[in-house]
Write a protein that holds these residues in place. Structure first.
Motif, mmCIF file in Angstrom:
data_model
loop_
_atom_site.group_PDB
_atom_site.id
_atom_site.type_symbol
_atom_site.label_atom_id
_atom_site.label_comp_id
_atom_site.label_asym_id
_atom_site.label_seq_id
_atom_site.Cartn_x
_atom_site.Cartn_y
_atom_site.Cartn_z
ATOM 1 N N VAL A 67 -7.611 -3.866 9.255
ATOM 2 C CA VAL A 67 -6.613 -2.714 9.333
ATOM 3 C C VAL A 67 -5.252 -3.255 8.960
ATOM 4 O O VAL A 67 -4.848 -4.231 9.355
ATOM 5 N N VAL A 68 -4.583 -2.412 8.030
ATOM 6 C CA VAL A 68 -3.298 -2.451 7.462
ATOM 7 C C VAL A 68 -2.539 -1.313 7.853
ATOM 8 O O VAL A 68 -2.730 -0.222 7.600
ATOM 9 N N CYS A 69 -1.434 -1.554 8.284
ATOM 10 C CA CYS A 69 -0.445 -0.492 8.480
ATOM 11 C C CYS A 69 1.070 -0.792 8.230
ATOM 12 O O CYS A 69 1.532 -1.833 8.447
ATOM 13 N N GLU A 70 1.749 0.168 7.805
ATOM 14 C CA GLU A 70 3.223 0.174 7.424
ATOM 15 C C GLU A 70 3.819 -0.173 8.627
ATOM 16 O O GLU A 70 3.617 0.703 9.705
ATOM 17 N N ARG A 71 4.643 -1.058 8.689
ATOM 18 C CA ARG A 71 5.621 -1.337 9.827
ATOM 19 C C ARG A 71 6.733 -0.294 9.888
ATOM 20 O O ARG A 71 7.079 0.078 8.774
ATOM 21 N N PHE A 110 0.545 -5.692 9.868
ATOM 22 C CA PHE A 110 1.713 -4.981 9.620
ATOM 23 C C PHE A 110 2.485 -5.342 8.320
ATOM 24 O O PHE A 110 2.802 -6.438 8.277
ATOM 25 N N GLN A 111 2.958 -4.348 7.456
ATOM 26 C CA GLN A 111 3.879 -4.831 6.235
ATOM 27 C C GLN A 111 4.970 -4.012 5.923
ATOM 28 O O GLN A 111 4.768 -2.708 6.506
ATOM 29 N N HIS A 138 1.731 10.392 0.391
ATOM 30 C CA HIS A 138 1.583 9.532 1.439
ATOM 31 C C HIS A 138 0.119 8.798 1.335
ATOM 32 O O HIS A 138 0.189 7.563 1.639
ATOM 33 N N ALA A 139 -0.657 9.290 0.616
ATOM 34 C CA ALA A 139 -2.135 8.616 0.460
ATOM 35 C C ALA A 139 -1.687 7.630 -0.596
ATOM 36 O O ALA A 139 -2.280 6.478 -0.687
ATOM 37 N N ASN A 140 -0.931 7.903 -1.501
ATOM 38 C CA ASN A 140 -0.649 6.893 -2.496
ATOM 39 C C ASN A 140 0.232 5.460 -2.005
ATOM 40 O O ASN A 140 0.021 4.383 -2.208
ATOM 41 N N ASP A 141 1.055 5.953 -0.936
ATOM 42 C CA ASP A 141 1.840 4.877 -0.219
ATOM 43 C C ASP A 141 0.677 4.086 0.470
ATOM 44 O O ASP A 141 0.838 2.843 0.551
ATOM 45 N N SER A 142 -0.263 4.472 0.979
ATOM 46 C CA SER A 142 -1.231 4.074 1.876
ATOM 47 C C SER A 142 -2.147 2.904 0.937
ATOM 48 O O SER A 142 -2.308 1.685 1.020
ATOM 49 N N ILE A 143 -2.405 3.597 -0.435
ATOM 50 C CA ILE A 143 -2.983 2.839 -1.265
ATOM 51 C C ILE A 143 -2.388 1.452 -1.569
ATOM 52 O O ILE A 143 -2.795 0.457 -1.913
ATOM 53 N N ARG A 144 -0.935 1.765 -1.812
ATOM 54 C CA ARG A 144 -0.110 0.582 -2.235
ATOM 55 C C ARG A 144 -0.175 -0.500 -1.096
ATOM 56 O O ARG A 144 -0.254 -1.560 -1.316
ATOM 57 N N HIS A 145 -0.340 -0.223 0.265
ATOM 58 C CA HIS A 145 -0.444 -1.032 1.332
ATOM 59 C C HIS A 145 -1.469 -1.675 1.367
ATOM 60 O O HIS A 145 -1.765 -2.970 1.346
ATOM 61 N N ASN A 146 -2.725 -1.122 0.705
ATOM 62 C CA ASN A 146 -4.025 -1.597 0.778
ATOM 63 C C ASN A 146 -3.964 -2.833 -0.455
ATOM 64 O O ASN A 146 -4.475 -3.697 -0.511
ATOM 65 N N LEU A 147 -3.628 -2.439 -1.354
ATOM 66 C CA LEU A 147 -3.565 -3.294 -2.752
ATOM 67 C C LEU A 147 -2.475 -4.374 -2.492
ATOM 68 O O LEU A 147 -3.080 -5.447 -2.800
ATOM 69 N N ALA A 148 -1.576 -4.300 -1.787
ATOM 70 C CA ALA A 148 -0.431 -5.291 -1.397
ATOM 71 C C ALA A 148 -1.312 -6.434 -0.377
ATOM 72 O O ALA A 148 -0.991 -7.507 -0.652
ATOM 73 N N TYR A 149 -2.090 -5.857 0.469
ATOM 74 C CA TYR A 149 -2.725 -6.687 1.638
ATOM 75 C C TYR A 149 -3.681 -7.340 0.810
ATOM 76 O O TYR A 149 -3.641 -8.744 0.709
#
Length: 162
Positions: A67-71, A110-111, A138-149
């Motif tokens: 689980v990855v979530c925006e801080r 969290f990132q 917002h979905a693209n922001d989630s994809i960014r978080h996933n890729l960064a992780y």
């Protein structure tokens, strides 16, 4: 796997959900096998009333889910803005779902939002073939978080070098 989520070199098949919490929340799930390219299983934008359902389904079917979530940090600027507690409230819901599945809250990674935007701007998402069409990004922001992780855990986005 145990209660702590592995963070390190890629090993075996992994399933990762990333959350960009807000009034409209971005969600994305990727699977990743060692030596392979990430596969975007699904992405969506959901409202606060439907937020918990896909998370519960993912945990029920994939207890090893990472689980990855925006801080979300309240700053002087956020305090000046209109009160919008959605992000913090949804992070609380996420934490409870994680606890309900026998995992510690510390297993959520969290990132920062600014870091992921710099790493994976819109042209990069499109070049990688992970662009979510529709919604309010917002979905693209989630994809960014996933890729960064994933890139911080051993995956190299070599297609961006082409």
């Amino acid at each position: 796997l145990g209660p702590e989520v592995r963070r390190g070199p890629l090993m075996g098949k992994r399933r990762i959900i990333a959350i960009d919490p807000g009034k409209m929340t971005g969600l994305s799930v990727f699977t990743l096998e060692e030596g392979g390219e990430p596969v975007l299983e699904w992405s969506a934008e959901v409202d606060e009333d439907t937020f918990a359902t896909p998370l519960r389904i993912e945990f029920a079917n994939h207890p090893e889910l990472e689980v990855v979530c925006e801080r979300f940090v309240i700053t002087v600027q956020t305090a000046k803005n209109t009160q919008a507690p959605f992000s913090l409230e949804l992070i609380g819901v996420l934490k409870q779902i994680v606890r309900d599945n026998g995992r510690p809250v510390s297993s959520i990674y969290f990132q920062s939002p600014s870091d992921v935007m710099k790493l994976f701007p819109n042209p990069a998402l499109k070049k990688l073939g992970y662009w979510h069409k529709g919604g309010a990004d917002h979905a693209n922001d989630s994809i960014r978080h996933n890729l960064a992780y994933m890139s911080g855990n051993g995956w190299m986005p070599t297609r961006l070098l082409d």
